[in-house]
Design an enzyme around this catalytic site. Structure first.
Site, short mmCIF file in Angstrom:
data_model
loop_
_atom_site.label_atom_id
_atom_site.label_comp_id
_atom_site.label_asym_id
_atom_site.label_seq_id
_atom_site.Cartn_x
_atom_site.Cartn_y
_atom_site.Cartn_z
N LEU A 58 24.90 10.18 -43.52
CA LEU A 58 25.77 9.57 -44.53
C LEU A 58 25.90 8.07 -44.32
O LEU A 58 26.05 7.32 -45.28
CB LEU A 58 27.16 10.21 -44.49
CG LEU A 58 27.25 11.67 -44.91
CD1 LEU A 58 28.65 12.20 -44.74
CD2 LEU A 58 26.78 11.85 -46.35
N GLY A 59 25.89 7.64 -43.08
CA GLY A 59 26.04 6.21 -42.84
C GLY A 59 25.97 5.89 -41.36
O GLY A 59 25.91 6.77 -40.50
N GLU A 60 25.98 4.59 -41.08
CA GLU A 60 25.88 4.13 -39.70
C GLU A 60 26.66 2.84 -39.57
O GLU A 60 26.70 2.02 -40.49
CB GLU A 60 24.41 3.89 -39.33
CG GLU A 60 24.22 3.45 -37.89
CD GLU A 60 22.75 3.47 -37.49
OE1 GLU A 60 22.47 3.34 -36.29
OE2 GLU A 60 21.90 3.60 -38.38
N GLN B 75 28.80 0.10 -36.34
CA GLN B 75 28.62 -0.60 -35.09
C GLN B 75 28.59 0.32 -33.89
O GLN B 75 27.91 0.05 -32.91
CB GLN B 75 29.76 -1.60 -34.90
CG GLN B 75 29.78 -2.72 -35.92
CD GLN B 75 31.07 -3.48 -35.83
OE1 GLN B 75 31.88 -3.46 -36.72
NE2 GLN B 75 31.27 -4.17 -34.73
N PHE B 76 29.34 1.42 -33.94
CA PHE B 76 29.56 2.21 -32.74
C PHE B 76 28.97 3.61 -32.83
O PHE B 76 29.02 4.35 -31.86
CB PHE B 76 31.06 2.32 -32.46
CG PHE B 76 31.73 0.98 -32.39
CD1 PHE B 76 31.56 0.17 -31.28
CD2 PHE B 76 32.49 0.51 -33.44
CE1 PHE B 76 32.16 -1.07 -31.23
CE2 PHE B 76 33.09 -0.74 -33.39
CZ PHE B 76 32.92 -1.53 -32.27
N GLY B 77 28.44 3.99 -33.95
CA GLY B 77 27.88 5.33 -34.06
C GLY B 77 27.45 5.64 -35.47
O GLY B 77 27.17 4.74 -36.26
N GLU B 78 27.38 6.92 -35.79
CA GLU B 78 26.85 7.36 -37.07
C GLU B 78 27.75 8.43 -37.68
O GLU B 78 28.55 9.06 -36.98
CB GLU B 78 25.43 7.94 -36.88
CG GLU B 78 24.43 6.94 -36.32
CD GLU B 78 23.09 7.57 -36.01
OE1 GLU B 78 23.01 8.82 -35.97
OE2 GLU B 78 22.12 6.83 -35.81
N LYS C 203 31.39 12.60 -37.32
CA LYS C 203 31.38 11.24 -36.77
C LYS C 203 30.93 11.33 -35.32
O LYS C 203 31.54 12.03 -34.51
CB LYS C 203 32.77 10.62 -36.84
CG LYS C 203 33.21 10.20 -38.22
CD LYS C 203 34.52 9.42 -38.11
CE LYS C 203 35.00 8.92 -39.44
NZ LYS C 203 36.23 8.12 -39.32
N ASP D 69 41.14 0.33 -47.15
CA ASP D 69 39.87 0.41 -47.88
C ASP D 69 39.94 1.53 -48.91
O ASP D 69 38.99 2.30 -49.07
CB ASP D 69 38.71 0.63 -46.91
CG ASP D 69 37.34 0.38 -47.56
OD1 ASP D 69 37.32 -0.16 -48.69
OD2 ASP D 69 36.32 0.72 -46.95
#
Length: 856
Positions: A569-571, A573-576, A608, A712
């Site tokens: 789904l996304g990535e 700074q610290f993980g995916e 996560k 957000d």
């Protein structure tokens, strides 16, 4: 007569690994510049790989600090398909000890507009050297099509750095400098993973769902697989290969694409690599119509070139479709590709063309690199001479011999071209994961020749702390208030609202407490947990964090091996963040688990995952986020289901809704009507949209009651199940699909400025009241069916300037206009959410109450 066409063929990308001339001097000193240099003897001309001239390398002036931007710039004199970069430090015959451990790249095709290179997973950083003498080679995935390149050393501490470099690639014979097209869409088919078909590597602009002025996945050298929903072996997510469009979302029934080139060319053909998985509603295009423009400033020519394909319902293999362009001269093409089925998907587009001989006469058109062979026909029929006694018979014989030789050459050229075209048809446009065949260093035994693993991200500043505008007058909020003293007392006072800072103040609503003695929000100890995506879901007061994290983690440990990867789904700074199937999750959680109806299908969850090499601070934040999430319990908030923390990498497993995010759901639908029912067009009703609004306000009311600030809120962060139940999440920032919704301030923050309240942008204040502002924008998105971005007619810089008008409060600020579908009472509610004074904005308790009334 003169034949004035030379055929130019682009080499397959797997062969584009030739040294461009830093080491051997074909790139001249005048074409190598730098932002600074320490001494004359460490100037940019000494940045040549394996050379020991001067003091042995290019070194920027002074010691490099983490915030510094120093660069080495190369002018390659023509467009290059750049695939590999090699670097060294300053060896200087064993007297040097300076090298760059990391660097990033910027590139430009015109020398004016500079673009930051990112790999396919979003990282800008390339790992470089660990000593002064070894050459470290990095393959660029995706490759870069550019003329100008900057290498920018990156450091985490104060260091002296020096660099020597070599570049590898070949001439970009396509000459394509930009293509414009509609934004790719996401396929959400029952029984298959959600497949994003957007152009995630596009380096131009994205405005109002239109791509313009750049190049991307259609020229990256990666051809699409037949089965596009399968996971690729190179770690890329399903659907990465393709850019795709759905027929019923594009009114005219075709996709219009414009292609711009570096100069006027004689076009012979266009090759389009298309998917043909007809069992999933995907076919090659039925036909294409192209018009031509001789010059960029001229009008489109009236006569098109049209081509009809032969549709294939037997072979589902992806294939190149060759479109003859009939030797039309042009600098730009505009082609309309007509749908043959529900979906149309392209992975690569290339052009075969020639140039006029007078263009080729200029040395600037031939690069200082190894280029594919060109064939020139410049035979002239002998002219009648004035020399007396010349036999007319000899002239005739000479003409006949010349014509015969010319015909032989033409026949040979045609046969050769047919052979090459067949070879190119079979050759995949893909950069192979093979070794570099050029020896880069005679002194290195540990040179990296294989494609390296994805480098770790550079830790950026927290994305939602105090920010600073580019205009100096906004650098200091105190100075800003002195400059504009008309800031109202109510805005200042209401910003001190205790309900946003301390959970103990519960006797009043957040907007009723601003006369209390509670410290200013910006001065209160606020915990800003960094999520794995680089964002954080909530800004949480310190006391709230303490009260929520005193206990140990009480969430059940789920067997890691039962999580089956479906989609990335996304990535951050610290993980995916991954979309996974969780085998046996319903039985594991037992009765009362917050799981959707499965009907025998596997449970979809969002996972996560923290990177195994994350810092201790990131690990602590991750565990705190687990504790906080475990205590959230609301039907409209994404809920933590279980964790995997007994071993690395740490994971938290949360709900995921099968309809994806609200932005994508609404953008693929029309307002409900008899027409949509008659034609089976996906639709949504006004009642549905009102119900969605109520649910979002309900979820935010719950967060506000805990003094949590989301920061957000937008439709991209609202997930939706089959019953149109909304769950508020925080995945939006990590997804390439929504990268254009965030404004990057150099080295400081990535901000959703089009959803942010003026005080958040100018003063760095994030409160429940700023979430109320974002809620108003989210309502506006819903009632425009997410067909356009908020303030779509304003650039990012103009959006920031508009916040200054809210601050000055002189009546010049620009508001979002009322959506045509929006009831007037609801738009009045939106306008109250965008009140300049914080005290005038409704609370989420009030918003939820009024939304419920409208929903009835």
């Amino acid at each position: 007569f003169i034949l004035t066409v030379v055929l130019l063929l682009q080499l397959p990308p797997s062969h584009c690994r030739y040294p461009l001339g830093m080491e051997d001097g074909r790139i001249k000193n005048d074409d190598i510049t730098a932002s600074s240099q320490w001494y004359e003897t460490t100037g940019p001309q000494y940045a040549r790989l394996n050379r020991e001239e001067g003091d042995g390398a290019w070194c920027p002036a002074g010691q490099l600090q983490p915030s510094d931007v120093q660069y080495l710039q190369l002018d390659l004199r023509q467009l290059i398909f750049l695939t590999v970069v090699a670097t060294q430090g300053r060896y200087a015959h064993n007297s040097g000890n300076e090298f760059a451990r990391k660097y990033r790249l910027e590139y430009s095709r015109d020398g004016h507009h500079w673009i930051s290179w990112r790999n396919r997973f979003g990282s800008e950083i390339l790992m470089a050297n660990i000593n002064t003498y070894e050459s470290v080679v990095r393959d660029l995935h995706p490759p870069i099509i550019t003329r100008f390149l900057r290498l920018i050393p990156v450091t985490d501490a104060i260091h002296t750095v020096c660099m020597r470099v070599e570049l590898f690639g070949c001439a970009w014979q396509d000459g394509l400098t930009a293509y414009n097209s509609p934004e790719g869409q996401t396929m959400m088919a029952p029984g298959y993973p959600i497949t994003p078909l957007n152009d995630s590597m596009y380096d131009g602009a994205l405005e109002r769902r239109k791509l313009s002025g750049g190049l991307g996945q259609l020229t990256d050298g990666v051809i699409g697989q037949d089965e596009f929903v399968q996971r690729r072996q190179d770690r890329l997510w399903p659907g990465y290969d393709y850019v795709g469009w759905r027929n019923d979302s594009l009114g005219p029934g075709y996709v219009e694409m414009e292609f711009q080139f570096d100069r006027q060319r004689n076009f012979t053909s266009m090759k389009v690599h298309s998917n043909n998985m007809f069992s999933r509603g995907v076919k090659i295009f039925a036909s294409v119509s192209c018009v031509f423009k001789l010059h960029l400033i001229s009008e489109w020519e009236a006569e098109p070139v049209e081509f009809h394909t032969v549709l294939d319902d037997r072979n589902p293999s992806a294939r190149y479709v060759t479109v003859p362009l009939k030797h039309r001269l042009a600098t730009a093409l505009c082609c309309r590709f007509y749908f043959a089925d529900t979906w149309m998907m392209f992975s690569e587009i290339s052009f075969q063309s020639g140039m006029k001989l007078e263009q080729l006469a200029s040395p600037s058109h031939w690069p200082p690199v190894l280029t594919p062979p060109s064939y020139e026909l410049n035979s002239k029929v002998p002219q009648t001479t004035q020399k007396t006694g010349k036999s007319h018979t000899s002239i005739l014989i000479g003409c006949l011999v010349t014509i015969i030789l010319l015909l032989v050459v033409i026949i040979f050229l045609i046969l050769w071209c047919q052979y090459v075209c067949k070879v190119l048809e079979k050759a995949p446009r893909r950069i192979l994961e093979e070794e570099v065949t050029v020896r880069l260093s005679s002194s290195s035994d540990t040179i990296i020749l294989q494609t390296p693993p994805v480098p770790p991200r550079v830790s950026l500043d927290p994305p939602y702390e105090r920010i600073f505008l580019l205009d100096p007058q906004y650098q200091d909020p105190a100075a800003l208030r002195n400059k504009l003293p008309e800031l109202s007392q109510s805005a200042e006072a209401s910003a001190c609202s205790g309900g946003y800072a301390e959970p103990d103040v519960t006797l009043c609503t957040p907007h009723q407490c601003f006369q209390s003695s509670v410290p200013h929000y910006a001065e209160t100890d606020i915990i800003s947990l960094q999520g794995v995506t680089g964002s954080n879901m909530y800004a949480v007061p310190a006391l709230t964090v303490d009260s929520l994290t005193r206990k140990d983690i009480s969430v059940a440990e789920f067997p890691r091996e039962r999580l089956l990867f479906r989609e990335k789904l996304g990535e951050g700074q610290f993980g995916e963040v991954h979309l996974c199937e969780a085998e046996g999750l319903a039985e594991f959680l037992g009765e009362g688990a917050p799981l959707p109806e499965q009907d025998g299908r596997p449970v979809l969850v969002a996972v996560k995952q923290l990177r195994a090499d994350a810092t201790s601070n990131a690990r602590n934040d991750f565990l705190k986020e687990i504790k906080i999430m475990s205590r959230l319990n609301n039907p409209n908030i994404i809920q933590l289901l279980c964790v995997c923390v007994s071993s690395d990498p740490l994971c938290m497993v949360t709900e995921y809704m099968e309809n994806g995010d609200l932005n994508m759901f609404l953008s693929q639908r029309e307002i409900e009507s008899t027409l949509t029912h008659a034609n089976n067009i996906p639709s949504v009703s006004i009642a549905d949209m009102l119900h969605m609004s109520v649910q979002i306000s309900s979820g935010m009311k719950y967060l506000a009651s805990l003094n949590f600030v989301h920061r957000d809120l937008a439709t991209r962060n609202c997930l939706l199940d089959r019953h149109l139940t909304i769950k508020i999440s925080d995945f939006g920032m990590s997804r390439n699909l929504y990268s254009s919704d965030y404004y990057r301030i150099q080295g400081r923050a990535v901000l959703p400025i089009r959803w942010m309240a003026w005080e958040s942008i100018l003063l760095g204040k994030f409160t429940t009241a700023s979430d109320v502002w974002a809620f108003g924008v989210t309502l506006w998105e819903i009632f425009t069916l997410c067909k356009e971005q908020p303030y779509s007619l304003l650039s990012d810089e103009q959006v920031i300037e508009n916040t200054g008008e809210f601050f000055r409060n002189q009546g010049r600020q620009i508001f979002l206009s009322a959506p045509p579908l929006c009831p007037s009472s609801l738009f009045e509610l939106m306008m109250r959410c965008w009140s300049r004074d914080i005290a005038d904005r409704p609370t989420f308790h009030r918003l939820n109450k009024e939304s419920n009334i409208m929903d009835r």
